[in-house]
Design a protein around this motif. Structure first.
Motif, PDB file in Angstrom:
ATOM      1  N   SER A  91     -84.288 -45.308  69.654  1.00 47.10           N
ATOM      2  CA  SER A  91     -82.950 -45.635  69.152  1.00 47.10           C
ATOM      3  C   SER A  91     -82.623 -47.068  69.545  1.00 47.10           C
ATOM      4  CB  SER A  91     -81.900 -44.719  69.783  1.00 47.10           C
ATOM      5  OG  SER A  91     -82.214 -43.383  69.503  1.00 47.10           O
ATOM      6  N   GLY A  92     -82.019 -47.805  68.648  1.00 47.92           N
ATOM      7  CA  GLY A  92     -81.610 -49.174  68.973  1.00 47.92           C
ATOM      8  C   GLY A  92     -82.659 -50.212  68.627  1.00 47.92           C
ATOM      9  N   MET A  93     -83.868 -49.765  68.348  1.00 43.31           N
ATOM     10  CA  MET A  93     -84.922 -50.715  67.977  1.00 43.31           C
ATOM     11  C   MET A  93     -84.883 -50.868  66.449  1.00 43.31           C
ATOM     12  SD  MET A  93     -88.975 -50.328  68.874  1.00 43.31           S
ATOM     13  CE  MET A  93     -88.794 -50.517  70.648  1.00 43.31           C
ATOM     14  N   GLU A  94     -84.913 -52.117  65.988  1.00 39.77           N
ATOM     15  CA  GLU A  94     -84.846 -52.331  64.530  1.00 39.77           C
ATOM     16  C   GLU A  94     -86.078 -51.755  63.834  1.00 39.77           C
ATOM     17  OE1 GLU A  94     -85.140 -56.340  62.093  1.00 39.77           O
ATOM     18  OE2 GLU A  94     -83.421 -56.368  63.450  1.00 39.77           O
ATOM     19  N   LYS A  95     -87.258 -52.004  64.416  1.00 41.14           N
ATOM     20  CA  LYS A  95     -88.480 -51.564  63.736  1.00 41.14           C
ATOM     21  C   LYS A  95     -89.614 -51.409  64.721  1.00 41.14           C
ATOM     22  CE  LYS A  95     -91.183 -54.563  61.100  1.00 41.14           C
ATOM     23  NZ  LYS A  95     -91.681 -55.184  59.868  1.00 41.14           N
ATOM     24  N   LEU A  96     -90.382 -50.343  64.591  1.00 42.65           N
ATOM     25  CA  LEU A  96     -91.688 -50.248  65.241  1.00 42.65           C
ATOM     26  C   LEU A  96     -92.698 -50.016  64.123  1.00 42.65           C
ATOM     27  CD1 LEU A  96     -92.850 -48.539  68.492  1.00 42.65           C
ATOM     28  CD2 LEU A  96     -94.270 -48.544  66.435  1.00 42.65           C
ATOM     29  N   GLU A  97     -93.562 -50.993  63.937  1.00 44.10           N
ATOM     30  CA  GLU A  97     -94.528 -50.914  62.840  1.00 44.10           C
ATOM     31  C   GLU A  97     -95.935 -50.719  63.385  1.00 44.10           C
ATOM     32  OE1 GLU A  97     -94.051 -53.809  59.794  1.00 44.10           O
ATOM     33  OE2 GLU A  97     -96.142 -53.697  59.155  1.00 44.10           O
ATOM     34  N   VAL A  98     -96.613 -49.719  62.865  1.00 41.61           N
ATOM     35  CA  VAL A  98     -98.015 -49.496  63.206  1.00 41.61           C
ATOM     36  C   VAL A  98     -98.853 -50.164  62.126  1.00 41.61           C
ATOM     37  CG1 VAL A  98     -99.804 -47.796  63.710  1.00 41.61           C
ATOM     38  CG2 VAL A  98     -97.413 -47.297  64.279  1.00 41.61           C
ATOM     39  N   VAL A  99     -99.663 -51.116  62.530  1.00 46.40           N
ATOM     40  CA  VAL A  99    -100.535 -51.840  61.598  1.00 46.40           C
ATOM     41  C   VAL A  99    -101.943 -51.263  61.771  1.00 46.40           C
ATOM     42  CG1 VAL A  99    -101.469 -54.103  60.957  1.00 46.40           C
ATOM     43  CG2 VAL A  99     -99.092 -53.906  61.800  1.00 46.40           C
ATOM     44  N   ILE A 100    -102.391 -50.525  60.751  1.00 43.34           N
ATOM     45  CA  ILE A 100    -103.695 -49.856  60.829  1.00 43.34           C
ATOM     46  C   ILE A 100    -104.725 -50.696  60.075  1.00 43.34           C
ATOM     47  CG2 ILE A 100    -104.990 -47.745  60.318  1.00 43.34           C
ATOM     48  CD1 ILE A 100    -102.326 -46.228  60.285  1.00 43.34           C
ATOM     49  N   ILE A 101    -105.836 -50.955  60.728  1.00 43.25           N
ATOM     50  CA  ILE A 101    -106.923 -51.730  60.108  1.00 43.25           C
ATOM     51  C   ILE A 101    -108.143 -50.821  60.009  1.00 43.25           C
ATOM     52  CG2 ILE A 101    -108.395 -53.775  60.313  1.00 43.25           C
ATOM     53  CD1 ILE A 101    -106.109 -54.989  62.083  1.00 43.25           C
ATOM     54  N   ASN A 102    -108.741 -50.775  58.843  1.00 38.83           N
ATOM     55  CA  ASN A 102    -109.849 -49.855  58.586  1.00 38.83           C
ATOM     56  C   ASN A 102    -111.177 -50.384  59.161  1.00 38.83           C
ATOM     57  OD1 ASN A 102    -111.006 -47.524  57.676  1.00 38.83           O
ATOM     58  ND2 ASN A 102    -111.229 -48.205  55.554  1.00 38.83           N
ATOM     59  N   GLU A 103    -111.123 -50.720  60.461  1.00 41.92           N
ATOM     60  CA  GLU A 103    -112.291 -51.219  61.191  1.00 41.92           C
ATOM     61  C   GLU A 103    -112.215 -50.653  62.603  1.00 41.92           C
ATOM     62  OE1 GLU A 103    -112.096 -55.485  61.223  1.00 41.92           O
ATOM     63  OE2 GLU A 103    -112.203 -55.626  59.046  1.00 41.92           O
ATOM     64  N   GLU A 104    -113.330 -50.755  63.340  1.00 37.95           N
ATOM     65  CA  GLU A 104    -113.323 -50.389  64.764  1.00 37.95           C
ATOM     66  C   GLU A 104    -112.871 -51.600  65.555  1.00 37.95           C
ATOM     67  OE1 GLU A 104    -116.128 -48.105  66.630  1.00 37.95           O
ATOM     68  OE2 GLU A 104    -116.032 -46.609  65.049  1.00 37.95           O
ATOM     69  N   LEU A 105    -111.779 -51.433  66.312  1.00 34.55           N
ATOM     70  CA  LEU A 105    -111.247 -52.550  67.091  1.00 34.55           C
ATOM     71  C   LEU A 105    -110.827 -52.043  68.460  1.00 34.55           C
ATOM     72  CD1 LEU A 105    -109.042 -54.067  64.274  1.00 34.55           C
ATOM     73  CD2 LEU A 105    -110.880 -55.308  65.421  1.00 34.55           C
TER      74      LEU A 105
END
Ligand code: SF4
Length: 199
Positions: free
Chosen positions: A183-197
């Motif tokens: 709550s209170g956070m504008e955005k939490l974005e999960v950036v998924i990359i189709n590679e092993e990292l």
């Protein structure tokens, strides 16, 4: 076998934003074009290292990373930054995001005080369900991090697994599970990359 589509759907249901890229360079372009004129803190992350994000984002932002700058000062400045970028030790297909931490700066900044948080992961971080994600964070990500740091812990000296050690050099001192965007956070974005990292 995990389903990326199912993972994205379940992350969104929990209030997280999600973006998906086939290749690292596309994710890097997205981040460098989205983030300009910001103050950005970095959590310690092999994934961020692999993407060379500190150097690239520093071209148009004030970026603080305790892996690239004086650690004590960089941690404080990262804690004060409006945007935070890190990775996760595991993400469940059911949408939970798991991080284990030793100093606490990384998990604290995914919980409070940030306008936007980005969690960048390779598909190797996704597990089928919460229990498997927790197992991954404890028995793969954490021992590999302890090995990277050459800690005097049983997961470094022995088989690759967590021994729930009581070593003074234990790196696993807190576990945070994000069930939803805070709550209170504008955005939490999960950036998924189709590679092993990362681990
Ligand atoms: S709790 Fe100890 S044994 Fe388990 S992963 Fe962390 S440092 Fe290694």
């Amino acid at each position: 076998m995990v389903s990326i589509d199912e993972t994205i759907k379940n992350l969104k249901t929990r209030g997280f934003d999600v973006s998906f890229f086939e290749k690292s360079e596309d994710a890097v372009s997205y981040l460098t074009s989205s983030l300009k004129g910001e103050t950005i803190g970095f959590g310690g992350s092999m994934t961020l290292e692999a993407l060379n994000l500190f150097k690239l984002l520093s071209e148009n932002n004030s970026v603080f990373s305790h892996w690239s700058q004086e650690p004590v000062d960089a941690r404080k400045r990262s804690a004060d930054a409006e945007v935070y970028i890190t990775s996760a030790n595991a993400v469940a297909q059911t949408g939970e995001i798991i991080n284990i931490d030793g100093t606490g700066n990384r998990v604290a900044s995914t919980l409070f005080g940030k306008k936007k948080v980005y969690i960048i992961i390779g598909v190797n971080k996704i597990a089928e369900d919460y229990d498997k994600a927790l197992w991954r964070a404890r028995n793969i990500a954490s021992p590999l991090n302890a090995r990277r740091l050459n800690k005097n812990t049983p997961c470094v000296k022995g088989e690759l697994k967590c021994y729930d050690c009581k070593s003074p050099e234990r790196i696993c001192r807190a576990l945070v599970v994000l069930w939803n965007k805070m709550s209170g956070m504008e955005k939490l974005e999960v950036v998924i990359i189709n590679e092993e990292l990362g681990y």
